[in-house]
Design a protein around this motif. Structure first.
Motif, short mmCIF file in Angstrom:
data_model
loop_
_atom_site.label_atom_id
_atom_site.label_comp_id
_atom_site.label_asym_id
_atom_site.label_seq_id
_atom_site.Cartn_x
_atom_site.Cartn_y
_atom_site.Cartn_z
N ALA A 151 -13.83 130.91 -107.53
CA ALA A 151 -12.93 130.31 -106.54
C ALA A 151 -13.07 131.05 -105.21
O ALA A 151 -12.68 132.22 -105.10
CB ALA A 151 -11.48 130.37 -107.03
N PHE A 152 -13.66 130.38 -104.22
CA PHE A 152 -13.93 130.99 -102.92
C PHE A 152 -12.82 130.62 -101.92
O PHE A 152 -12.53 129.45 -101.71
CB PHE A 152 -15.28 130.52 -102.38
N VAL A 153 -12.24 131.64 -101.33
CA VAL A 153 -11.16 131.48 -100.36
C VAL A 153 -11.57 132.25 -99.11
O VAL A 153 -12.09 133.37 -99.20
CB VAL A 153 -9.84 132.05 -100.93
N VAL A 162 -12.59 133.63 -111.24
CA VAL A 162 -12.90 134.82 -110.44
C VAL A 162 -12.47 134.56 -109.00
O VAL A 162 -13.05 133.71 -108.32
CB VAL A 162 -14.40 135.16 -110.49
N PRO A 163 -11.45 135.25 -108.49
CA PRO A 163 -11.03 135.08 -107.09
C PRO A 163 -11.99 135.82 -106.15
O PRO A 163 -12.30 136.99 -106.37
CB PRO A 163 -9.63 135.69 -107.06
N ILE A 164 -12.44 135.14 -105.12
CA ILE A 164 -13.37 135.72 -104.15
C ILE A 164 -12.87 135.38 -102.75
O ILE A 164 -12.74 134.19 -102.41
CB ILE A 164 -14.81 135.18 -104.34
N GLU A 216 1.64 130.11 -113.85
CA GLU A 216 1.54 131.56 -114.01
C GLU A 216 0.16 132.06 -113.56
O GLU A 216 0.05 133.10 -112.88
CB GLU A 216 1.81 131.92 -115.47
N MET A 217 -0.90 131.34 -113.92
CA MET A 217 -2.24 131.70 -113.46
C MET A 217 -2.36 131.56 -111.95
O MET A 217 -3.02 132.36 -111.28
CB MET A 217 -3.29 130.81 -114.13
N HIS A 218 -1.68 130.55 -111.40
CA HIS A 218 -1.66 130.34 -109.95
C HIS A 218 -1.05 131.55 -109.24
O HIS A 218 -1.59 132.04 -108.23
CB HIS A 218 -0.88 129.06 -109.64
N HIS A 219 0.06 132.05 -109.76
CA HIS A 219 0.73 133.21 -109.16
C HIS A 219 -0.18 134.43 -109.22
O HIS A 219 -0.30 135.18 -108.23
CB HIS A 219 2.05 133.51 -109.86
N ARG A 220 -0.81 134.66 -110.36
CA ARG A 220 -1.70 135.81 -110.51
C ARG A 220 -2.89 135.71 -109.56
O ARG A 220 -3.31 136.71 -108.97
CB ARG A 220 -2.16 135.92 -111.95
N ILE A 224 -5.65 137.47 -104.53
CA ILE A 224 -6.24 137.19 -103.22
C ILE A 224 -5.58 138.04 -102.14
O ILE A 224 -6.25 138.64 -101.29
CB ILE A 224 -6.12 135.69 -102.88
N MET A 225 -4.26 138.11 -102.18
CA MET A 225 -3.55 138.91 -101.19
C MET A 225 -3.87 140.39 -101.34
O MET A 225 -4.01 141.12 -100.36
CB MET A 225 -2.04 138.68 -101.31
N ARG A 226 -4.03 140.86 -102.58
CA ARG A 226 -4.34 142.27 -102.81
C ARG A 226 -5.70 142.64 -102.24
O ARG A 226 -5.83 143.65 -101.52
CB ARG A 226 -4.32 142.58 -104.32
#
Length: 418
Positions: A202-204, A315-317, A388-392, A397-399
């Motif tokens: 997931a690319f942000v 995977v958040p990116i 719940e996955m959305h919140h995590r 991403i913010m971290r």
């Protein structure tokens, strides 16, 4: 993407980086982007990003030329065909009054008749050429056998030198921010680790043009040392970009519909997506309420429901700099609403010199900690588990944004979820 493969790759640490952050792909030196590379970037930007302008403008130009020469051919044909009638009428006008004869046009000479015939043939030939060109461009824009993954593999598109020019232009960099703890408790589960090979990337953020997603999947240099080959999920509106559509087809692109993405996940394909989509594009500066130093992202629940359905980790990116490569002109609010209804990005953007050439902005990808679905997925609790996955995901991403913004040079910027 393979998180398993990633942990076996070479990693480098730096005292200049925050704790727990490793370098996966180091930024090339500024001078690595030579004059020739800049020329390749500028010309390809105008050709590819500007393809709707010159392609559809070309279709209009060909149509107008075809219609012009067809009208000239019709006029020349009518002039030639009326010659005999005019001659007969002029011959029979001897019995008419001199005033009536003066209104009659004299017959064309033999040379003028031949010239009219030659003009007709020339205009007819030109009209046919423009007609063939028009039909060819339309057919290739809508459909074409060249839009196939096999064609892309045959052409070796992922290894083109053009992508080296682009990656040097944007200073392509990839970091892995694993946090204070190198692994989460969930990653000690062998069953989960086996699933990492098919993670959803997931690319942000999305940006005006999804450069972050493009450079991560198209050039071989972009993915071979990081997440591996994956299929990008793209909006249906990309079909309006003829050349962009071709490159997406060569990469095995997936339409951004739930059924299409679900089918790809059923095939165990690795998938990459920019979850913010078109809506996120409008939720940034210069929109009212946003400052120049504000970064924003938007993530819908659909991706998490698919992750739960197919038991895929995410995977958040975050890609620093993706929102600064092009600038957007703020349009009336109804344009934004119309874009969401039509699912087409109706926005006015520009780059260098007002052209669709991106500003030179370093792109720094930061991979966060993988978001895993729960081991026990209850069908009746799908919405709650997806939330719940959305919140995590949003927290991660913010971290990684706050943890790495100083290193990127964005210490004065902030990020918010919209």
């Amino acid at each position: 993407m393979s998180t398993n493969k990633y942990y076996g790759r070479r990693r480098r640490s730096s005292p200049l980086l925050p704790e727990g952050v490793d370098i996966i792909v180091e930024s090339p030196p500024f001078e690595a982007c030579s004059i020739m590379y800049k020329f390749l970037v500028y010309s390809s930007s105008i050709i590819v990003v500007g393809s709707p302008i010159w392609c559809y403008g070309g279709i209009i130009y060909l149509f107008r030329k075809w219609r012009h020469y067809r009208e000239l051919a019709t006029a020349a044909s009518a002039k030639t065909n009326n010659t005999t009638t005019s001659s007969n009428n002029y011959a029979t006008s001897s019995g008419e009054s001199s005033q009536e004869c003066s209104t009659k046009q004299p017959p064309l000479s033999q040379e003028e008749i031949q010239q009219s015939s030659l003009d007709y043939e020339k205009y007819q030939r030109l009209a046919k050429r423009y007609c063939v060109a028009l039909i060819t461009v339309i057919v290739l824009s809508v459909w074409g056998p060249h839009r196939s993954r096999k064609v892309g593999e045959f052409l070796g598109v992922r290894k083109w030198r053009l992508w080296d020019a682009w990656l040097n232009y944007v200073g392509y960099t990839v970091l892995h921010d694993k946090g204070i703890e190198s692994r989460t408790p969930r990653m000690n589960n062998p069953q989960v680790l086996d699933n990492d090979n098919d993670a959803i990337l997931a690319f942000v953020p999305h940006g005006i043009f999804p450069f972050a997603l493009a450079f991560s999947c198209l050039p071989q240099r972009g993915y071979e040392e990081t997440w591996g080959v994956f299929r990008p999920v793209v909006a249906t509106a990309t079909k309006l970009f003829p050349l962009v559509r071709t490159f997406i087809a060569w990469m095995g692109g997936i339409d951004a519909s739930r059924s299409a993405v679900s089918s790809a996940l059923n095939l165990s394909d690795a998938v990459g997506i920019a979850p913010g989509g078109i809506a996120e594009m409008f939720e940034t500066y210069p929109k009212s309420g946003f400052h120049r130093n504000d970064e924003a992202f938007r993530v819908r629940n659909g991706i998490f429901k698919l992750a739960l359905k197919h038991n895929r980790p995410i995977v958040p990116i975050y890609c620093f700099g993706a929102t600064k490569m092009l600038r957007r002109v703020q349009l009336p609010a109804f344009i934004e609403n119309l874009s969401r209804i039509l699912k087409i990005s109706l926005c006015l953007f520009f780059g260098k010199l007002g052209l669709p050439i991106p500003f030179r902005q370093r792109l720094m990808y930061v991979m966060g900690k993988t978001i895993y679905p729960p081991l026990d997925i209850e069908s009746g609790e799908l919405d709650e588990q997806a939330q719940e996955m959305h919140h995590r995901f949003c927290d991660e991403i913010m971290r990684i944004f706050e943890n790495n913004k100083d290193h990127y040079g964005w210490g004065n910027k902030s990020i918010r979820l919209v």
